[in-house]
Design a protein around this motif. Structure first.
Motif, PDB file in Angstrom:
ATOM      1  N   HIS A 192     -10.163   2.769   7.401  1.00  0.00           N
ATOM      2  CA  HIS A 192      -9.960   2.097   5.923  1.00  0.00           C
ATOM      3  C   HIS A 192     -11.589   2.215   5.505  1.00  0.00           C
ATOM      4  CE1 HIS A 192      -9.734  -0.806   2.931  1.00  0.00           C
ATOM      5  NE2 HIS A 192     -10.398  -1.640   3.446  1.00  0.00           N
ATOM      6  N   ASN A 207     -10.097   4.866  -2.382  1.00  0.00           N
ATOM      7  CA  ASN A 207      -8.403   5.200  -2.614  1.00  0.00           C
ATOM      8  C   ASN A 207      -8.146   6.249  -2.107  1.00  0.00           C
ATOM      9  OD1 ASN A 207      -8.271   2.652  -4.129  1.00  0.00           O
ATOM     10  ND2 ASN A 207      -8.996   3.633  -6.100  1.00  0.00           N
ATOM     11  N   THR A 222      -3.515  -4.162  -4.042  1.00  0.00           N
ATOM     12  CA  THR A 222      -4.121  -2.918  -3.326  1.00  0.00           C
ATOM     13  C   THR A 222      -5.304  -2.519  -3.988  1.00  0.00           C
ATOM     14  OG1 THR A 222      -2.868  -1.603  -4.883  1.00  0.00           O
ATOM     15  CG2 THR A 222      -1.722  -2.000  -2.912  1.00  0.00           C
ATOM     16  N   GLN A 249      -0.952  -9.732  -1.577  1.00  0.00           N
ATOM     17  CA  GLN A 249      -1.707  -8.492  -1.409  1.00  0.00           C
ATOM     18  C   GLN A 249      -1.877  -7.735  -2.774  1.00  0.00           C
ATOM     19  OE1 GLN A 249       0.520  -9.375   0.977  1.00  0.00           O
ATOM     20  NE2 GLN A 249      -1.245  -9.365   2.538  1.00  0.00           N
ATOM     21  N   TYR A 281      -6.292  -2.070   3.660  1.00  0.00           N
ATOM     22  CA  TYR A 281      -5.385  -1.029   3.774  1.00  0.00           C
ATOM     23  C   TYR A 281      -4.531  -1.469   5.139  1.00  0.00           C
ATOM     24  CZ  TYR A 281      -2.335   2.809   4.274  1.00  0.00           C
ATOM     25  OH  TYR A 281      -1.124   3.774   4.245  1.00  0.00           O
ATOM     26  N   CYS A 311      -7.308   7.847   5.713  1.00  0.00           N
ATOM     27  CA  CYS A 311      -6.287   6.869   5.751  1.00  0.00           C
ATOM     28  C   CYS A 311      -5.090   7.090   6.695  1.00  0.00           C
ATOM     29  CB  CYS A 311      -5.443   6.588   4.301  1.00  0.00           C
ATOM     30  SG  CYS A 311      -6.059   5.111   3.668  1.00  0.00           S
ATOM     31  N   HIS A 357       0.806  -1.205   0.047  1.00  0.00           N
ATOM     32  CA  HIS A 357       0.017   0.034  -0.012  1.00  0.00           C
ATOM     33  C   HIS A 357       0.757   1.290  -0.065  1.00  0.00           C
ATOM     34  CE1 HIS A 357      -3.872  -2.416   0.886  1.00  0.00           C
ATOM     35  NE2 HIS A 357      -4.272  -1.304   0.084  1.00  0.00           N
ATOM     36  N   GLY A 398      -3.949  -6.325   4.826  1.00  0.00           N
ATOM     37  CA  GLY A 398      -3.064  -5.627   4.172  1.00  0.00           C
ATOM     38  C   GLY A 398      -1.692  -5.984   4.649  1.00  0.00           C
ATOM     39  N   ARG A 453       2.360   1.923  -3.396  1.00  0.00           N
ATOM     40  CA  ARG A 453       1.418   2.264  -4.230  1.00  0.00           C
ATOM     41  C   ARG A 453       1.322   3.809  -4.017  1.00  0.00           C
ATOM     42  NH1 ARG A 453      -5.303   2.053  -3.348  1.00  0.00           N
ATOM     43  NH2 ARG A 453      -6.009   1.811  -5.439  1.00  0.00           N
TER      44      ARG A 453
END
Lengths: 762, 762
Positions: free
Chosen positions: B598, B470, A515, A513, A520, B590, A219, A480, A222
């Protein structure tokens, strides 16, 4: 508690042993293009110009990208949760490829080709014109007046300087009768040496960039890729298969951002960017070399009146995790012996060495070596017993750290020391070995440590989990938090089974995992997962269990509050007679003609606590003075990591950490050509990693406390075992020879110099 | 409603047009073994013995599995939700490989080899000894006294017989002055002809069997594989990538169960089982041939006093969807004209033809052809106007079906008829064309239909969805409902965006279903998805929206009830001034140091309603009597499918359905050797699928009602367009020539016979 604490076979054991487990490179399409990076052959300077004409002529070359072609975006690589507060954001000091070269083997260009041979040949044929400056390899040189500025944002090359003072140091040292002990200690640059080199591949699905990577932190990677390329988070997808170790190196964005960019250059075709072992050594991350100057003022009764530390951390060319490591180190200096006045000054300094990043225990192996060596130096100088000295001054139950507020909720350190002492018969032997002569001498040494569990409250601790019921009463668990070889999947499965009330074979862990669909979690680091992510597992399992019971209540026409799950069955609370199986509930929930419900639960947990793990290492060594060799005769680590979830995998963690500690204490260090800054031993032949032959029988023991803040009474265990080994060896050599060697590792050349200086070798 | 109703470009358009979209065969590992099936060369009998000696000698053969090696488990293959009530479970009448051969090209053995050539060669070298019986190809032969029993569980070869009676038929026909109209109608066996043949590959992850397959129904296929192999659901994982069409053939377990078994034979190595076009024709599923005998009793005013139907459905060798299709057909017979007394008797009969299964509109194209031909026959015999006759007797708003309880919540059928009539100037032309002479004649025809939306309450309708936020304010949407080329991902994305309050580009649909992590949904069939799964999308989007607003309320210190989401921004209810962006909420959720969460939502919806779609086809044709050719001069479908979610993709669905209807009416049928039962035109050269050259300009129009039970006012659209085309053509030929052709398709040979019999060809 039936499942927690058992020695369950790893859930991935079969696939890993039989070679079925899929790692990043197993998943690359046969049609993937191959990318190779051109690394700089200077350590400090500028790329002025490329001549790509010969490289373009190589058959199979698809694209060549140089530092002049990448987005003009500086980004951070550290595997920290992001902060929406710019002051707490990681330092963004590198581009995808860099024209300003800041270390030898910096990334300056890349070739994409149809195959590996073409890519490598084209890389070799790129001609580079540099403007070169003298490489700065040491903290001293970097901090000199007029030193070349490595990053213009840091004109004195200091990444960060920090300080703290507990009590009033200057006042405290005025006390009468204090004994002053001074020491300088240093630790080397070492490499993580995970089995699987840094590697990834990337492709595009429509306008989404997918990167499959060997990472600890999907995560976070990303987010880093999103920043590096300047595209939205939602346009990046990271997939993490099984990985062959990381040890903190993969708690950093490594090949992923560049790889994500490269696939956009070829219309989204798959591009593989796999580093060789040599590149992984020289162009990923290392463990920070640190230097410590410690002054301690001790009362005659052994109590610490005042201590001060100056710490210098050699960051290398880019910030990566930057100051967080030496800050952790000087915090550890305080926390381990939180008595008297304490004053600290810490520097993280850019040099032209390879970039240092996270590595197992994050600054604590460094301070652990210095501090525990220093405590034995105090014992030697004062004539006090090293164990008594430690017990007297070390952290006690209920301690609240004045800076971090982290509280000692549980401690088994006293008992850890006692068990280690007893196992080795340390005190008796120490006295017996104190005055030996002759070429071969024995010695015993010990060291203790404390270690936080995760990063709260210094940074965010958050985790999420999802469980999905199958029609046969088994479940998938998505989390996650990442399996990086440490056994996370196994302990999470045990936690879930325990809390839901099913047997472990019913829990199918989705190890990979992704994403796009994985809840998360920031990933595997800071020995946080069983504690922080364990809370998310427990919370989700409770929610999932409740949903199963709700549906069982509907089926049985009973209040769910009266029901419980035991051994895969629905039972009446406090009874064990089976009313239904979980499988009965599962199938009816899916196919009920009146009330079908897809049973799944997803919860996130915001962790707002922390706790300390503790442990000791006791070792007995034989020192061959003329040969400058240390042989480990016996060694044991005793740990307080709270409740042990899985005794077998916990023991494995300890053995692995001890092996790493042995290397750190005896053999491992990276050498650099002082003229060019080039790494000289960037391979597993010249870099002396511990092998099976070098490794003595390793002993591990646990003092199980029940930590009130741990989801199952547990605390950190992943990183700690590596911490106390090197200082215990150093102290054993001191006991054997009377020679204090204040730099790790204790390799033959270093011992030769020390023994010569001490007159043992003439 | 800003997004619903727009002509949004398909979310998968770019990847599909550029060839980037990944289908099953694109995902097979280069190391996969190849499996080939040996199909029987008899249609009825027993495998007595195999001689595998020559086959085993082929280099590269890894394993040979015969019908004597597979688990002794009979399993069903139909893509229905399971029922926990054994009475409602699908018929389990086949094994993975069958010793009792029940149709030509039945599966009797399989070879696994290193490559395709070796697999094919080994299959050819297997020698089989059969005990052979005379193939039974027709319903009449199968139902004859003493016919060979195809399945011992059904000694008279009747899979199911069912009947119903509404009102009292025998009493009703006693009414004075009724006109009796009798007709016999039949429809052919046809093939789905999806672009992508049946194919899959399977491998094992530890003890879990993973099957990647081109299927419409991943969650159901998981259950079928679990049953076929006798392992738990949790040990099977089905992954569905993009698929190149299914049309109902892939609403059945095809290659998957055997493929799942084959990988277990080779220790979990990947095994690919891809059917050729010929195998897909001969060894998957077909559309049921049906025969109908209809008798109607009409009053002089045109009202229907009583009707009766006898229906016979040719099931072929295995049950698959079995009686559900002809049951749907005779229900359609009642529902379309739900007046007067109605009596039905329906038979589904085993024969030795290939197994018939689901195909677009599931029995309704069959009854649609018979019924709408019959209504024109009534018009002809009574002299009444075909449109008036239909309008007078057809289903009206508020109708509640006495058997299924399905209610007509909305209808635009009247207006559909009016628009079609007006478009073609049908009434005027019909009269004008009534009495032509000469070799080339024109005619107009029309047909209407009604169609349910999903399968409730006959079977379970359940669906689930999950959304994950996201950090950039975009989201992933996972849904068990499947994109099979029809545009499901696009309309679901539109629905989600509409309900959440974000723009469609923020919705990233996870198109690939993976039963390990994708929420439960039974899949693509029965034109259910926009209606049933659309409810799950809407419900999840509302829950997801609420979670975003809750967090926005926390950030803004406002009650979330006062907040709304518009165009990706958080606004005050009824205002449009931006307070925060959804991206602001996402990133803070987040990384909040005090309240990280989340944000994800997952909801399932148990659907408890149904509604009818309607539509018409009007066509004008030119019949060349001597050449026995029909040319379509003009054709239009007008549909009431409630609110149209996406006008462009809806139009695409109608065009596709009309093309299929044209083939059904004019060209397509499978031929079988009457001696052996072998399919004679099992390829796209000999099977006359509509091509671009054959296809006239297709016109589509919509009467948009707002159905109160549809999640966005919408009703079924996927299957319906194919229904009315063939009968409209048949009725146009009747108008042109006066000749009633009562079997589809109207291919030249059939017309030659009919025109000869009518004296038009001498």
């Amino acid at each position: 508690m039936d499942i927690i604490g058992t020695s369950l076979k790893r859930v991935d054991a079969f696939d890993k042993v039989t070679g079925k487990a899929k790692y990043t490179d197993d998943l690359v399409s046969g049609h993937a293009l191959i990318a190779k990076v051109l690394h700089s052959t200077i350590a400090n300077g500028w790329v002025k110009e490329f001549d790509l004409s010969e490289a373009w002529k190589v058959k199979g070359v698809v694209d060549i990208v140089t530092c002049f072609d990448v987005p003009d975006i500086q980004f951070p690589t550290a595997g920290h949760p992001w902060s929406t507060d710019p002051k707490h954001q990681d330092i963004a000091d590198r581009k995808l490829l860099n024209a300003r070269v800041r270390c030898y083997a910096d990334d300056i260009a890349a070739v994409i080709a149809e195959d590996e041979i073409a890519a490598e040949e084209a890389v070799r044929k790129i001609k580079v014109t540099y403007e070169e400056y003298t490489p700065i390899l040491t903290v001293e040189d970097a901090m000199k007046e007029g030193a070349t500025v490595i990053h213009e944002e840091r004109p004195n090359n200091i990444v960060v300087k920090s300080q703290y003072e507990i009590g009033n140091f200057e006042e405290a040292i005025k006390e009468e009768g204090l004994i002053k002990v001074v020491g300088d200690y240093e630790t080397p640059v070492v490499s993580h040496c995970h089995i699987e080199s840094a590697n990834s591949f990337a492709y595009m699905e429509s306008d989404k960039i997918v990167v499959v990577s060997s990472t600890q932190i999907p995560h976070i990677v990303r987010r880093v890729c999103s920043q590096a390329l300047g595209v939205g988070f939602g346009k990046i997808r990271i997939i993490k298969p099984y990985i062959g170790g990381g040890f903190g190196n993969k708690q950093d964005a490594l090949t992923e951002p560049l790889n994500a960019f490269l696939t956009t250059r070829v219309g989204g075709r798959p591009v593989k960017l796999a580093y060789t072992r040599e590149e992984t050594f020289a162009s990923t991350r290392t463990r920070h070399a640190m230097q410590f100057h410690i002054e301690s003022y001790i009362r005659k009764d052994g109590s610490f009146a005042a201590r001060t530390i100056k710490a210098y951390s050699n960051q290398g060319g880019y910030a990566s995790h930057a100051h967080a490591l030496v800050a952790n180190a000087v915090n550890g200096f305080r926390m381990m012996y939180p008595v008297g006045a304490i004053k600290s000054e810490a520097y993280t300094v850019y040099t032209n060495l390879p970039t240092a990043g996270a590595m197992r225990a994050y600054g604590i192996p460094q301070i652990g070596f210095a501090l525990e060596a220093h405590v034995d130096d105090i014992a030697k100088q004062t004539g006090l017993d090293p164990i008594r000295l430690r017990k007297q001054n070390m952290m006690k139950l209920g301690y609240v750290d004045p800076i971090t507020t982290i509280t000692c909720h549980s401690t088994g350190l006293d008992e850890c020391i006692e068990r280690g002492e007893k196992y080795l018969d340390y005190t008796k032997k120490r006295l017996a070995y104190a005055n030996q002569s002759g070429p071969i001498r024995k010695g015993v040494g010990m060291a203790i440590f404390c270690y936080k569990t995760g990063v709260y409250p210094i940074s965010l601790e958050t985790s999420a989990c999802r469980m999905i019921l199958n029609q046969d009463g088994s479940l998938q668990m998505q989390i996650g938090a990442t399996e990086i070889g440490q056994g996370a999947d196994t302990v999470f499965a045990m936690m879930a089974a325990q809390t839901i009330g099913v047997t472990v074979d019913k829990v199918h862990v989705v190890s990979k995992q992704d994403t796009d669909v994985t809840p998360y979690d920031t990933g595997a680091y800071a020995s946080r997962q069983t504690y922080v992510s364990g809370m998310a597992v427990k919370k989700t399992a409770e929610s999932f269990r409740k949903k199963i019971l709700d549906f069982a209540g509907f089926m049985l026409k009973k209040d769910p509050w009266d029901l419980d799950i035991k051994d895969n069955n629905i039972v009446h609370v406090n009874k064990s007679e089976k009313l239904l199986s979980v499988a009965d509930v599962a199938i009816e929930s899916c196919y009920s003609l009146t009330n079908s419900t897809h049973i799944a639960a997803e919860e996130s947990h915001h962790c707002t606590d922390n706790t300390y793990s503790f442990g000791v290492c006791f070792t007995e060594v034989e020192v061959d003075i003329p040969m400058c060799q240390v042989k480990i005769l016996d060694i044991i680590n005793v740990h307080d990591s709270g409740r042990i979830i899985n005794m077998q995998t916990a023991r494995g963690q300890v053995h692995g950490g001890m092996s790493m500690g042995l290397g750190y204490g005896l053999y491992e260090y990276l050498k650099f050509d002082p003229k060019t800054g080039r790494m000289l031993n960037d391979n597993l032949l010249d870099y002396k990693l511990m092998t099976a032959i070098d490794t003595p029988e390793l002993h591990a023991d646990f003092v199980e406390t029940d930590d009130p803040t741990g989801p199952y009474g547990n605390k950190s265990l992943g990183e700690p075992p590596t911490i106390p080994v090197a200082p215990a060896i150093r102290n054993a050599v001191l006991n054997a020879t009377g020679v204090a060697i204040n730099a790790a590792p204790l390799h033959p050349q270093r011992m030769f110099e020390a023994f010569t200086e001490a007159g043992l070798i003439k």
